[in-house]
Design an enzyme around this catalytic site. Structure first.
Site, PDB file in Angstrom:
ATOM      1  N   CYS A  84       0.796  -1.222   0.000  1.00  0.00           N
ATOM      2  CA  CYS A  84       0.000   0.000   0.000  1.00  0.00           C
ATOM      3  C   CYS A  84       0.829   1.274   0.000  1.00  0.00           C
ATOM      4  O   CYS A  84       0.309   2.339  -0.308  1.00  0.00           O
ATOM      5  CB  CYS A  84      -0.924   0.006   1.210  1.00  0.00           C
TER       6      CYS A  84
ATOM      7  N   GLU B 109       0.140  -2.617   5.707  1.00  0.00           N
ATOM      8  CA  GLU B 109      -0.901  -2.906   4.732  1.00  0.00           C
ATOM      9  C   GLU B 109      -2.259  -2.669   5.388  1.00  0.00           C
ATOM     10  O   GLU B 109      -2.383  -2.712   6.620  1.00  0.00           O
ATOM     11  CB  GLU B 109      -0.822  -4.353   4.232  1.00  0.00           C
TER      12      GLU B 109
END
Length: 226
Positions: free
Chosen positions: A2, A105
């Site tokens: 991410c 994440e």
């Protein structure tokens, strides 16, 4: 992946794990890096090697070629395409290691929220992420568009439940080989595709949602939450 990570220990702590015996050319200082919640475009400490000298310097997270000004600079490069695609051709042979403590994440939750998870090595050791970039050398001065991308691969094992992509993490031995200018491009690609650390090396746990705001910093962001 991410796009959020931690890099909080000192550069010499990372060098000690990397175990490269030659003198370090250190452009990041000796104090702890103290980046608990680093976001894209942040300058991060990276390693690169020129001849037999190891350099540590701050480099912006994100890069794009000069002809791609119509799009945002990527922060990651897919291992399946990085060695042969046109986008990263100019920097494919410019290898870096991004030493980190962990990355984050986010997982969707049933209440339409998002829960952040921290991923780190289970032994708490340094995480050496394979990367490529554009950076100053003896022949090339610093440029405004210098930067790097972290190479990512498909997640496997339990980590797949957290996110489908993850950085290619190399052992200290392979990180030294990756940095070595004498390592052939074909060998470098082989390391990325087949020799990155497996999911069994890592552990992951939930952390506070405060990590979602990149302005938040501090050790509280890496503490486990119920």
């Amino acid at each position: 992946m991410c796009g959020r990570l931690s890099q909080y220990r000192g550069i010499h702590d990372f060098v000690a794990v990397l175990s490269i015996p030659d003198a370090l050319i250190n452009h990041v200082g000796d104090a702890p890096l103290a980046r608990y919640n680093a976001a894209p475009t942040t300058p991060l400490a990276v390693f690169h090697q020129q001849e037999q000298q190891l350099f540590a310097q701050n480099l912006r997270w994100g890069w794009r070629p000069h002809w791609a000004k119509d799009r945002a600079a990527p922060i990651n490069a897919r291992v399946e395409k990085v060695a042969h695609g046109a986008f990263f051709r100019a920097i494919w042979r410019h290898r870096l290691i991004v030493p980190i403590d962990n990355w984050f994440e986010w997982v969707d939750t049933p209440d339409n929220g998002r829960q952040p998870w921290l991923i780190r090595r289970a032994d708490r050791s340094a995480v050496f992420c394979a990367a490529i970039g554009q950076f100053p050398t003896a022949e090339t001065p610093e440029r405004d568009d210098d930067g790097f991308v972290i190479i990512t691969a498909d997640s496997v094992g339990g980590m797949l439940d957290i996110h489908d992509r993850r950085p290619v993490v190399l052992s200290a031995e392979l990180a030294r080989e990756w940095l070595d200018p004498g390592t052939a491009a074909e060998r470098a690609e082989q390391m990325l595709l087949f020799e990155g650390e497996g999911s069994e090396v890592f552990e992951w746990y939930k952390v506070d949602k405060a990590v979602g705001n990149a302005r938040n910093q501090g050790p509280c962001l890496i503490a486990e939450t119920p």
